[in-house]
Design a protein around this motif. Structure first.
Motif, PDB file in Angstrom:
ATOM      1  N   ARG A 131       0.691  -1.889  -1.541  1.00 49.65           N
ATOM      2  CA  ARG A 131       1.763  -2.486  -0.740  1.00 49.65           C
ATOM      3  C   ARG A 131       1.366  -2.596   0.718  1.00 49.65           C
ATOM      4  O   ARG A 131       1.782  -3.506   1.419  1.00 49.65           O
ATOM      5  CB  ARG A 131       3.037  -1.642  -0.863  1.00 49.65           C
ATOM      6  N   ARG A 141      -4.207  -4.460   3.802  1.00 50.96           N
ATOM      7  CA  ARG A 141      -4.397  -5.601   4.695  1.00 50.96           C
ATOM      8  C   ARG A 141      -5.461  -6.489   4.071  1.00 50.96           C
ATOM      9  O   ARG A 141      -6.636  -6.116   3.982  1.00 50.96           O
ATOM     10  CB  ARG A 141      -4.827  -5.133   6.092  1.00 50.96           C
ATOM     11  N   HIS A 162      11.735  -9.808   6.581  1.00 55.09           N
ATOM     12  CA  HIS A 162      11.307  -8.542   5.997  1.00 55.09           C
ATOM     13  C   HIS A 162      12.372  -7.460   6.063  1.00 55.09           C
ATOM     14  O   HIS A 162      12.085  -6.329   6.448  1.00 55.09           O
ATOM     15  CB  HIS A 162      10.030  -8.051   6.684  1.00 55.09           C
ATOM     16  N   LEU A 220      12.435  -7.668   0.887  1.00 60.13           N
ATOM     17  CA  LEU A 220      11.084  -7.312   0.491  1.00 60.13           C
ATOM     18  C   LEU A 220      11.074  -6.683  -0.893  1.00 60.13           C
ATOM     19  O   LEU A 220      10.203  -6.968  -1.716  1.00 60.13           O
ATOM     20  CB  LEU A 220      10.467  -6.357   1.506  1.00 60.13           C
ATOM     21  N   GLU A 251       8.997  -8.199  -4.039  1.00 60.25           N
ATOM     22  CA  GLU A 251       8.024  -7.420  -4.800  1.00 60.25           C
ATOM     23  C   GLU A 251       8.442  -7.336  -6.261  1.00 60.25           C
ATOM     24  O   GLU A 251       7.603  -7.394  -7.166  1.00 60.25           O
ATOM     25  CB  GLU A 251       7.881  -6.026  -4.197  1.00 60.25           C
ATOM     26  N   TYR A 305      -1.494 -11.415  -5.706  1.00 63.44           N
ATOM     27  CA  TYR A 305      -0.488 -11.120  -4.684  1.00 63.44           C
ATOM     28  C   TYR A 305      -1.126 -10.259  -3.616  1.00 63.44           C
ATOM     29  O   TYR A 305      -2.212  -9.701  -3.796  1.00 63.44           O
ATOM     30  CB  TYR A 305       0.735 -10.408  -5.285  1.00 63.44           C
ATOM     31  N   ARG A 352      -0.657  -8.934   0.935  1.00 57.77           N
ATOM     32  CA  ARG A 352       0.057  -9.000   2.205  1.00 57.77           C
ATOM     33  C   ARG A 352      -0.945  -9.293   3.302  1.00 57.77           C
ATOM     34  O   ARG A 352      -2.016  -8.710   3.352  1.00 57.77           O
ATOM     35  CB  ARG A 352       0.772  -7.684   2.487  1.00 57.77           C
ATOM     36  N   GLY A 361       1.722  -8.998   8.100  1.00 59.77           N
ATOM     37  CA  GLY A 361       2.867  -8.515   7.327  1.00 59.77           C
ATOM     38  C   GLY A 361       3.529  -9.521   6.424  1.00 59.77           C
ATOM     39  O   GLY A 361       4.610  -9.242   5.897  1.00 59.77           O
ATOM     40  N   PHE A 366       4.188 -11.000   3.088  1.00 64.63           N
ATOM     41  CA  PHE A 366       3.961 -10.703   1.673  1.00 64.63           C
ATOM     42  C   PHE A 366       3.916 -12.020   0.907  1.00 64.63           C
ATOM     43  O   PHE A 366       4.735 -12.906   1.140  1.00 64.63           O
ATOM     44  CB  PHE A 366       5.094  -9.813   1.152  1.00 64.63           C
ATOM     45  N   TYR A 367       2.952 -12.157  -0.012  1.00 69.49           N
ATOM     46  CA  TYR A 367       2.796 -13.418  -0.723  1.00 69.49           C
ATOM     47  C   TYR A 367       2.320 -13.167  -2.147  1.00 69.49           C
ATOM     48  O   TYR A 367       1.810 -12.095  -2.478  1.00 69.49           O
ATOM     49  CB  TYR A 367       1.782 -14.314  -0.012  1.00 69.49           C
TER      50      TYR A 367
END
Length: 543
Positions: free
Chosen positions: A14, A17, A262, A267, A271, A291, A293, A297, A299-300
């Protein structure tokens, strides 16, 4: 049916980076550099041609201004113009290796510096001509910094090398023609060095800034291994972009949640969406690839890109579907939901906009169910605190979703399937309303008008009865499951009346009709009236 728990994102996953890579491929970088070099060569060619024409006209009108070495300068100028013309008109029209382009880049500026440096030396008795040559070359250096994508280091090296002919001319003038200088030779040479140095520093700074801005733009379009190439759709919670994988080069759709969205609930829901969808492998469900992040920041997740048309747009473009075709579409929707329900998952937002019709290979009328963002785990509920939220699209909400959100189950999705079927057959919503509250009250209290009374197209009694059964207020009166509904659809008279040949004929016609828009033809934009109330969420936002 058994339920498979969704895989949980680890804390490290989660918070990971994802490394960002250059957004452009080597071929794209080469093409961009070549396009810009050709632009610069063309601009300088025409500017120098105009300047050369002006100088020749000046010498014809005022012969006394013609320097003794004009013929030598003209010969070099002609050669330079011919080289620029060849680069602009011939060599740059076919793909060249990036290293060749870098050499051409340096060669252009160096040659122009040589011609103007020679002009300054030959015309040294005309001080205005000397400084004019210096200034014109400086314009060339600045133009290159603006037009050609280049690092600051390459611009600095190119600039310094391009001013070497002027430094040589200055030293030559200081040694051989000191009497023609207005200042002592040493300060004159120092002045030439300072002028060239300041021009190079300014060009390098500008080039570095422009190159950095372009790199930032590429980086802003990059998420993990995916390059965002265009917006597909934007909703209140997220946006979906067309993307390309760096290595696989397959078309991909990337859904992302911007940083300003966010909130903890948003979020968590996002998720949960990727967790649930990653379990589903049915061919009529959109597949999840990846998937992560981004460093800032965002998230995709990446999913298969479906080049088709959603059912809402399809009906607005073409009107109601023939009942046999609608049956085939509904069967596939039931197949996707059957897998989800078997895993203990309820979609909770079944609607035309969440169903895409496409071609896969040469297989026509393939359904893809997407957007499991409101999916709920039936046996565990939302897993959050407080009362369950009312989520969904008002035009397709099952009554129990409104009156008892905690009791949502697989048969709530079947109500949505019934509402979608009604829309496909009639081109109309089950209920109309001017507000979310009116739509919700209609779903809870009003009896739907039979679809056969709202269209002139033939609908069998069996199919109509099945659609109305799905729209029953009592979940127990609906089909037992998505599998049972699909089996019932196989038994209606229309089940075998839409074949592959009919579907292929429709898709051929459809793709021909949308070609002008895709190719930028003269057909112009097509206006579609969309019922925003039907797309509003129960919180009043447009989904």
């Amino acid at each position: 049916m058994g339920r498979s728990d969704p895989p949980r994102l680890s804390r490290s996953a989660r918070n990971a980076r994802v490394p960002w890579i250059p957004a452009a491929t080597a071929d794209e970088i080469r093409d961009h550099v070549q396009q810009r070099l050709r632009l610069m060569a063309g601009l300088i060619f025409w500017v120098c041609l105009v300047l050369f024409g002006f100088v020749l006209s000046l010498y014809e009108l005022y012969p006394q201004t013609r320097p003794l070495g004009a013929d030598l300068v003209h010969a070099f100028a002609f050669a330079g113009l011919a080289a620029l013309g060849a680069i602009w008109g011939i060599a740059m029209r076919r793909p060249l290796a990036i290293q060749v382009l870098y050499r051409i880049d340096a060669l252009i500026v160096l040659c122009i510096g040589g011609v103007f440096g020679l002009s300054a030396y030959v015309n040294s008795e005309q001080r205005a001509a000397v400084w004019a040559a210096f200034i014109w070359h400086t314009f060339t250096v600045f133009s290159r910094a603006l037009i050609v994508p280049s690092t600051g280091r390459r611009t600095a090296v190119t600039g310094v090398v391009s001013y070497v002919p002027f430094l040589a001319a200055g030293v030559g003038m200081a040694i051989q023609r000191p009497q023609q200088l207005e200042i002592p030779p040493v300060p004159f040479v120092i002045g030439v060095v300072l002028f060239a140095g300041m021009a190079t520093v300014l060009a390098t700074t500008g080039s570095r800034l422009i190159y950095g801005l372009r790199a930032d733009l590429r980086q802003a379009r990059q998420l993990g291994q995916y390059t965002l190439t265009g917006l597909i759709a934007r909703g209140p919670m997220s946006a979906v972009y067309h993307a390309r994988h760096a290595l696989l080069r397959r078309p991909t759709a990337v859904k992302l949640l911007p940083p300003e969205k966010h909130g903890a609930d948003d979020l968590a829901r996002f998720e949960r969406e990727v967790q649930h969808m990653s379990q589903l492998t049915h061919p009529n469900t959109v597949a999840i690839y990846d998937y992560g992040r981004s460093p800032d920041g965002v998230f995709y997740y990446a999913m298969e890109y479906v080049d088709g048309v959603d059912l809402e747009v399809l009906i607005h473009l073409d009107g109601p579907l023939p009942a046999p075709r609608a049956v085939q579409v509904l069967r596939q929707i039931c197949g996707a939901l059957d897998e989800a329900h078997s895993r203990g998952l309820t979609h909770r937002d079944v609607k035309p906009a969440n169903v895409i019709l496409c071609r896969r290979g040469n297989q026509p009328d393939v359904v893809k169910v997407l957007d499991f963002g409101l999916v709920v785990e039936v046996e565990r509920g939302e897993g959050g605190s407080g009362a369950p939220a009312v989520l969904g699209t008002p035009a397709y909400l099952a009554p129990e979703v409104i009156t008892s959100p905690g009791d949502v189950g697989p048969r709530s999705d079947l109500y949505g399937v019934g509402a979608v079927a009604y829309f496909l057959l009639t081109g109309e919503r089950v209920f109309a309303g001017t507000s979310v509250a009116q739509l919700c009250l209609a779903h809870v209290h009003e009896t739907p008008v039979p679809p056969s009374q709202r269209t002139d197209r033939p609908i069998s009694a069996e199919l109509e009865a099945l659609v109305l059964a799905c729209l029953s207020k009592d979940p127990g009166a609906r089909p037992e499951s998505a599998r049972a509904l699909r089996a019932a659809l196989d038994l209606v008279p229309e089940a075998d009346q839409w074949d592959e040949d009919a579907a292929l004929a429709w898709w051929t016609s459809f793709e021909e009709r949308r070609k002008p828009a895709a190719d930028g033809g003269s057909a112009g934009p097509r206006t579609i009236t969309v019922d925003l109330m039907a797309r509003a969420t129960t919180s009043g936002e447009v989904a």
